[in-house]
Enzyme design. Structure first.
Site, short mmCIF file in Angstrom:
data_model
loop_
_atom_site.label_atom_id
_atom_site.label_comp_id
_atom_site.label_asym_id
_atom_site.label_seq_id
_atom_site.Cartn_x
_atom_site.Cartn_y
_atom_site.Cartn_z
N ARG A 148 0.84 -1.20 0.00
CA ARG A 148 0.00 0.00 0.00
C ARG A 148 0.87 1.25 0.00
O ARG A 148 0.58 2.24 -0.64
CB ARG A 148 -0.96 0.00 1.20
CG ARG A 148 -1.68 1.34 1.37
CD ARG A 148 -2.93 1.32 2.24
NE ARG A 148 -2.94 0.38 3.32
CZ ARG A 148 -2.32 0.53 4.50
NH1 ARG A 148 -1.61 1.61 4.74
NH2 ARG A 148 -2.42 -0.39 5.41
N TYR A 173 -17.35 17.31 -13.32
CA TYR A 173 -17.85 15.93 -13.44
C TYR A 173 -18.88 15.65 -12.35
O TYR A 173 -18.71 16.08 -11.20
CB TYR A 173 -16.63 15.00 -13.32
CG TYR A 173 -16.97 13.54 -13.36
CD1 TYR A 173 -17.39 12.93 -14.54
CD2 TYR A 173 -16.86 12.75 -12.22
CE1 TYR A 173 -17.70 11.59 -14.57
CE2 TYR A 173 -17.16 11.40 -12.25
CZ TYR A 173 -17.58 10.82 -13.42
OH TYR A 173 -17.88 9.49 -13.45
N ASP A 218 -8.55 19.05 -13.42
CA ASP A 218 -8.90 17.73 -13.91
C ASP A 218 -8.59 17.73 -15.41
O ASP A 218 -9.25 18.44 -16.18
CB ASP A 218 -10.38 17.46 -13.63
CG ASP A 218 -10.83 16.05 -14.02
OD1 ASP A 218 -10.24 15.49 -14.96
OD2 ASP A 218 -11.79 15.55 -13.41
N LYS A 273 -10.06 6.74 -18.51
CA LYS A 273 -10.46 7.26 -19.81
C LYS A 273 -9.27 7.21 -20.79
O LYS A 273 -8.81 6.14 -21.09
CB LYS A 273 -11.04 8.66 -19.65
CG LYS A 273 -12.01 8.81 -18.46
CD LYS A 273 -13.31 8.06 -18.58
CE LYS A 273 -14.12 8.00 -17.29
NZ LYS A 273 -14.41 9.27 -16.64
C1 LIG Z 1 -14.81 9.68 -15.32
C2 LIG Z 1 -14.35 10.98 -14.79
C3 LIG Z 1 -13.99 11.13 -13.44
C4 LIG Z 1 -14.12 9.99 -12.43
O1 LIG Z 1 -13.22 8.97 -12.70
P1 LIG Z 1 -13.51 7.42 -12.34
O2 LIG Z 1 -12.29 6.74 -12.88
O3 LIG Z 1 -14.78 7.03 -13.03
O4 LIG Z 1 -13.63 7.33 -10.86
C5 LIG Z 1 -13.51 12.36 -13.04
N1 LIG Z 1 -13.41 13.40 -13.89
C6 LIG Z 1 -13.77 13.30 -15.18
C7 LIG Z 1 -13.65 14.48 -16.07
C8 LIG Z 1 -14.25 12.10 -15.68
O5 LIG Z 1 -14.62 12.00 -16.96
#
Ligand SMILES: *Cc1c(COP(=O)(O)O)cnc(C)c1O
Length: 379
Positions: free
Chosen positions: A46, A98, A170, A195
């Protein structure tokens, strides 16, 4: 060094023991300590393990950062950043964030005394007005999901410096191949690596990258204390996915540009949201801070009934949540990523009933356009 080379260098190992060019998957939760008094670099997985460490170095290199951290999901990464705040702290957040980030900010953090205000970050006076003596950070997402609003990163950083705040961006929608917020002065970059970074709709992952060692210490402390770390098998898949980030982002964003131009000229489409279109309100800023408009666009077909018709008629895209994958994904934000928002909140952030989000994959561009053409003809 060019990003093209950087992507490959960051994901190619020269394992000193075997010479392996791919990162070994070290399935070990604990590590032998050969000396009673002096422990080795790894003790418990961890806190750190060789596979995750390779992945963390890779994402840091891609974002031009010094320190990278991998988490089990994007939300785990975002939560871990926000857990560095304390009761009484306040943050100013872009109102176009998001849905999961919105839920964390509104349903969880206030119970711990961490508050926020949501503001339209295209209006910097409104951002400045929302800053209070308790404000610690500005949180942005650009382009935003799913309305593709563009925030001027440099201007936000400038404002943050004046008020001694740190900035969080982000960068999920563009990936470091198309935009590098740390180079523009942002303090913390966060990703849903689920993503574009991973890119194949196979794993969930989150990443945080920073340059400042004080912030690195805080994030590492939370990562180890809370424990939402990325497993070694998923880290390996993430590294495998990143190897093709350059070709994927380049093909998909070229394709998205053509599809956005096609949709913009279509009589059944009432608006197209894509920052690579010259008439998009954020176009000039996007071209200043990123390499292209990216691979995601949204378009409005006028009503929920029309959106249903289009989704049901399309043959190539998968209809699902998520984005940033090899396959084209169409989603309906009011029922999917933004299901947390009520009708008023949806209207407030510009998510109209006919809005569809289109994450362009690696299929042939003309095949996608032909498919859209037959689907739109059914409205
Ligand atoms: C999908 C997404 C998240 C969250 O991520 P997860 O991997 O689903 O927890 C955060 N910010 C954006 C812009 C996203 O598209």
């Amino acid at each position: 060094m060019s990003d093209w080379t950087n992507v490959i260098q960051a994901t190619t190992m020269h394992d000193p023991i075997s010479g392996a060019i791919n990162t070994p998957i070290q399935l070990s939760s604990t590590f032998n300590q050969p000396d009673f008094d002096n422990f080795g670099h790894f003790d418990y997985a961890r806190s750190g393990n060789p596979t995750r460490e390779s992945g963390e170095a890779a994402v840091a290199k891609l974002e031009h950062g010094k320190h990278g951290y991998l988490f089990s999901t994007g939300m785990a990464a975002i939560s871990s950043i926000l857990f560095t705040l304390s009761a009484g702290d306040h943050i100013v957040v872009s109102k176009h964030v998001y849905g999961g980030t919105f839920r964390l900010l509104t349903d969880i953090l206030p119970r711990w005394g961490i508050t926020h205000d949501m503001v339209d970050f295209s209006d910097l006076d409104a951002v400045a007005a929302a800053i209070t003596p308790a404000t610690k950070a500005l949180y942005i997402e650009t382009p935003s999901n799913p309305t593709l609003h563009i925030t001027d990163i440099t201007a936000v950083v400038r404002l943050a410096k004046v008020h001694h705040l740190f900035t969080i961006a982000d960068n999920t929608f563009l990936s470091p191949f198309l935009q590098k917020p740390l180079d523009l002065g942002v303090d913390i970059v966060v990703h849903s690596a689920t993503k574009f970074l991973a890119g194949h709709s196979d794993i969930l992952a989150g990443a945080v990258v920073v340059n400042r060692s004080d912030l690195a210490d805080k994030i590492y402390f939370i990562q180890n204390a809370v424990g939402a770390t990325l497993g070694v098998l998923d880290t390996w898949l993430l590294l495998r996915g990143i190897k093709t980030l350059g070709v994927r982002m380049t093909h998909a964003s070229r394709s998205a540009q053509k599809i956005a131009e096609y949709l913009a000229a279509h009589s059944k489409v009432t608006r197209v949201l894509y920052p690579g279109l010259v008439n998009h309100e954020g176009y000039a800023i996007q071209m200043k801070q990123a390499n292209s408009g990216g691979a995601v666009l949204s378009f409005d077909v006028g009503s929920e009934a029309h959106a249903r018709t289009v989704v049901e008629a399309l043959k190539i895209p998968v209809f699902s949540v998520s984005l940033g994958a090899v396959e084209t994904i169409i989603s309906y934000p009011p029922k999917m990523s933004h299901a947390e928002l009520n009708a008023q909140a949806l209207a407030n952030v510009g998510i109209s009933p006919g809005l569809l989000r289109f994450s362009v994959g690696l299929e042939d561009t003309d095949d996608l356009i032909v498919d859209l053409e037959q689907a739109l003809a059914q409205i």
